[in-house]
Design an enzyme around this catalytic site. Structure first.
Site, short mmCIF file in Angstrom:
data_model
loop_
_atom_site.label_atom_id
_atom_site.label_comp_id
_atom_site.label_asym_id
_atom_site.label_seq_id
_atom_site.Cartn_x
_atom_site.Cartn_y
_atom_site.Cartn_z
N THR A 76 -21.37 -23.31 -49.63
CA THR A 76 -22.57 -23.68 -50.41
C THR A 76 -23.02 -25.09 -50.06
OG1 THR A 76 -21.80 -22.25 -52.18
CG2 THR A 76 -23.38 -23.96 -52.78
N HIS A 132 -35.85 -23.50 -41.62
CA HIS A 132 -35.18 -22.38 -42.28
C HIS A 132 -36.20 -21.46 -42.95
CE1 HIS A 132 -31.59 -24.87 -41.75
NE2 HIS A 132 -30.88 -23.76 -41.95
N LYS A 136 -35.13 -20.72 -48.76
CA LYS A 136 -34.08 -21.76 -48.87
C LYS A 136 -34.43 -22.74 -49.98
CE LYS A 136 -31.18 -24.90 -46.20
NZ LYS A 136 -29.96 -24.41 -46.89
P1 NAD Z 1 -28.96 -16.63 -51.74
O1 NAD Z 1 -29.89 -17.28 -52.73
O2 NAD Z 1 -29.41 -15.45 -50.97
O3 NAD Z 1 -27.58 -16.23 -52.47
C1 NAD Z 1 -26.94 -17.00 -53.42
C2 NAD Z 1 -26.26 -16.04 -54.39
O4 NAD Z 1 -25.46 -16.82 -55.29
C3 NAD Z 1 -27.26 -15.24 -55.25
O5 NAD Z 1 -26.91 -13.87 -55.27
C4 NAD Z 1 -27.11 -15.88 -56.63
O6 NAD Z 1 -27.35 -14.97 -57.69
C5 NAD Z 1 -25.65 -16.31 -56.59
N1 NAD Z 1 -25.32 -17.34 -57.59
C6 NAD Z 1 -26.10 -18.32 -58.11
N2 NAD Z 1 -25.42 -19.03 -59.02
C7 NAD Z 1 -24.18 -18.48 -59.08
C8 NAD Z 1 -23.01 -18.78 -59.83
N3 NAD Z 1 -23.01 -19.75 -60.74
N4 NAD Z 1 -21.89 -18.03 -59.61
C9 NAD Z 1 -21.88 -17.03 -58.69
N5 NAD Z 1 -22.98 -16.69 -57.96
C10 NAD Z 1 -24.10 -17.42 -58.15
O7 NAD Z 1 -28.54 -17.81 -50.76
P2 NAD Z 1 -27.83 -17.69 -49.32
O8 NAD Z 1 -28.87 -17.77 -48.25
O9 NAD Z 1 -26.86 -16.55 -49.33
O10 NAD Z 1 -27.04 -19.07 -49.29
C11 NAD Z 1 -26.06 -19.39 -50.26
C12 NAD Z 1 -25.58 -20.82 -50.04
O11 NAD Z 1 -24.90 -20.88 -48.78
C13 NAD Z 1 -26.71 -21.86 -49.96
O12 NAD Z 1 -26.25 -23.06 -50.53
C14 NAD Z 1 -26.94 -22.00 -48.46
O13 NAD Z 1 -27.51 -23.22 -48.11
C15 NAD Z 1 -25.50 -21.90 -47.97
N6 NAD Z 1 -25.35 -21.51 -46.55
C16 NAD Z 1 -24.34 -22.09 -45.90
C17 NAD Z 1 -24.06 -21.73 -44.60
C18 NAD Z 1 -22.88 -22.35 -43.92
O14 NAD Z 1 -22.57 -21.99 -42.76
N7 NAD Z 1 -22.16 -23.26 -44.59
C19 NAD Z 1 -24.84 -20.77 -43.95
C20 NAD Z 1 -25.89 -20.17 -44.66
C21 NAD Z 1 -26.13 -20.55 -45.97
#
Ligand code: NAD
Length: 243
Positions: A76, A132, A136
Site C-alpha cells: 500500500t 497512472h 489512482k
Molecule cells: P484499489 O482501490 O483497486 O483496491 C484497494 C482495495 O482495498 C479496495 O477493494 C478497498 O475496498 C480495499 N480497502 C480499503 N480500505 C480497506 C481497509 N481498511 N481494509 C481492507 N481493505 C480495504 O487499489 P489498487 O490499485 O489495488 O491499489 C491498492 C494499493 O496498492 C494502493 O495504495 C496502490 O498505490 C498500491 N500499489 C502498490 C504497488 C506496489 O508494487 N507496491 C503496485 C500497485 C498498487
C-alpha cells in the site's frame, strides 16, 4: 510446503492480481479481507499478511501483526512522511517487506537512478514524471516517491528541494530543484521516467508497467522470502539480493 497468505484489499485491482498469481507461485490464499470486514477475526489465517489496501488501514494492520508476531508484506502507498516514520517503527518489530513497487524492472530502475544521479552530478537537472490510471488515489506514486528519495540522498538535498509541478511566474529553474509531475488517465498501470538534463544533452530512464502481474508476483516472492527473516523492515532490493 506451500506458503499460505492472508490478503488485505482483496477486492481491489492488486488484490485480484495477487489472487490470480498465487496458484502459479505455489501460494495458497488462506484468507481474504476487504473494507468493512473484521481484520482481527481473520488475522489467524495464513502465515504472512499481504496488504494492498488503503494507507488508512496500515496502522491497525501493523498493530495486529506485532501483537500476533506475524510477518507482513506491505504494498500500500500514499502514507504521509510523518505517518510513515511511525509506521516503520511499528513494522520493524516483525519481519516486514515494505516496497512502493514490487517489480524487478523498477527495482533495477532504482539502482540505475542512483548510479546516474551520482555520476552526472549537480550540473544535470533532475525531473521525475509518472503516469497512472484515472482511479489512482495518491500522488506522486509510491515509486516516484522512492525515486525522489534516492535522488535527494545522492544529491545530499532535503525534501524542500522537491517541486511538485509548476505554474505561473516560477522564475528560472534552480540547480537544487528536483521536479516531480504526476499525470493521470485511462488504464495506465504505471509509467516512470527520470530525466537528467544538462546544456547539450539529456538522459531519460524509463520503466513502463503494462500488467499488474509483475507487482503481484514480486509481492508473493517477498512473502515467500520474509518467512523466517529476523524482525526488521526490508525492501525488494533485499528480496532480490540487489543490495
Ligand atoms: P484499489 O482501490 O483497486 O483496491 C484497494 C482495495 O482495498 C479496495 O477493494 C478497498 O475496498 C480495499 N480497502 C480499503 N480500505 C480497506 C481497509 N481498511 N481494509 C481492507 N481493505 C480495504 O487499489 P489498487 O490499485 O489495488 O491499489 C491498492 C494499493 O496498492 C494502493 O495504495 C496502490 O498505490 C498500491 N500499489 C502498490 C504497488 C506496489 O508494487 N507496491 C503496485 C500497485 C498498487
Amino acid at each position: 510446503m506451500a506458503l499460505s497468505i492472508l490478503l488485505t484489499g482483496a477486492k481491489g485491482r492488486m488484490g485480484q492480481a495477487i489472487a490470480a498469481a498465487a496458484p502459479e507461485m505455489g501460494v495458497v490464499l488462506a484468507g481474504a479481507v476487504d473494507a468493512g470486514d473484521d481484520l482481527a477475526a481473520s488475522f489467524g489465517l495464513g502465515t504472512v499478511v499481504v496488504d494492498f489496501s488503503s494507507h488508512h488501514a496500515t496502522k491497525a494492520l501493523l498493530e495486529l501483526a506485532v501483537a500476533r508476531e506475524k510477518p507482513v508484506v506491505i504494498g500500500t502507498t500514499g502514507h504521509a512522511a510523518a505517518e510513515k516514520k511511525d509506521l516503520l517503527r511499528l513494522a520493524a518489530r516483525v519481519p516486514c517487506v515494505w516496497a512502493g513497487n514490487f517489480s524487478v524492472g523498477v527495482n533495477l530502475l532504482f539502482a540505475l537512478t542512483r548510479r546516474a544521479a551520482g555520476v552526472l552530478g549537480s550540473d544535470y537537472d533532475v525531473e521525475v514524471v509518472e503516469m497512472h490510471h484515472r482511479f489512482k488515489k495518491d500522488a506522486p506514486s509510491g515509486t516516484a516517491a522512492r525515486l525522489l528519495e534516492i535522488i535527494l540522498e545522492e544529491r545530499k538535498l532535503g525534501p524542500e528541494a522537491l517541486r511538485h509541478g509548476r505554474s505561473g511566474i516560477t522564475g528560472e529553474r534552480q540547480p537544487t530543484e528536483v521536479g516531480v509531475h504526476s499525470l493521470r488517465g485511462g488504464d495506465v498501470v504505471g509509467d516512470h521516467t527520470v530525466i537528467f538534463s544538462a546544456l547539450g544533452e539529456r538522459i531519460e530512464l524509463t520503466h513502463k508497467a503494462s500488467d499488474r502481474g509483475i507487482f503481484a508476483r514480486g509481492a508473493l516472492r517477498a512473502a515467500q522470502w520474509v518467512v523466517g527473516q529476523k524482525p526488521g523492515v526490508y525492501d525488494m532490493q533485499d528480496v532480490l539480493g540487489l543490495r
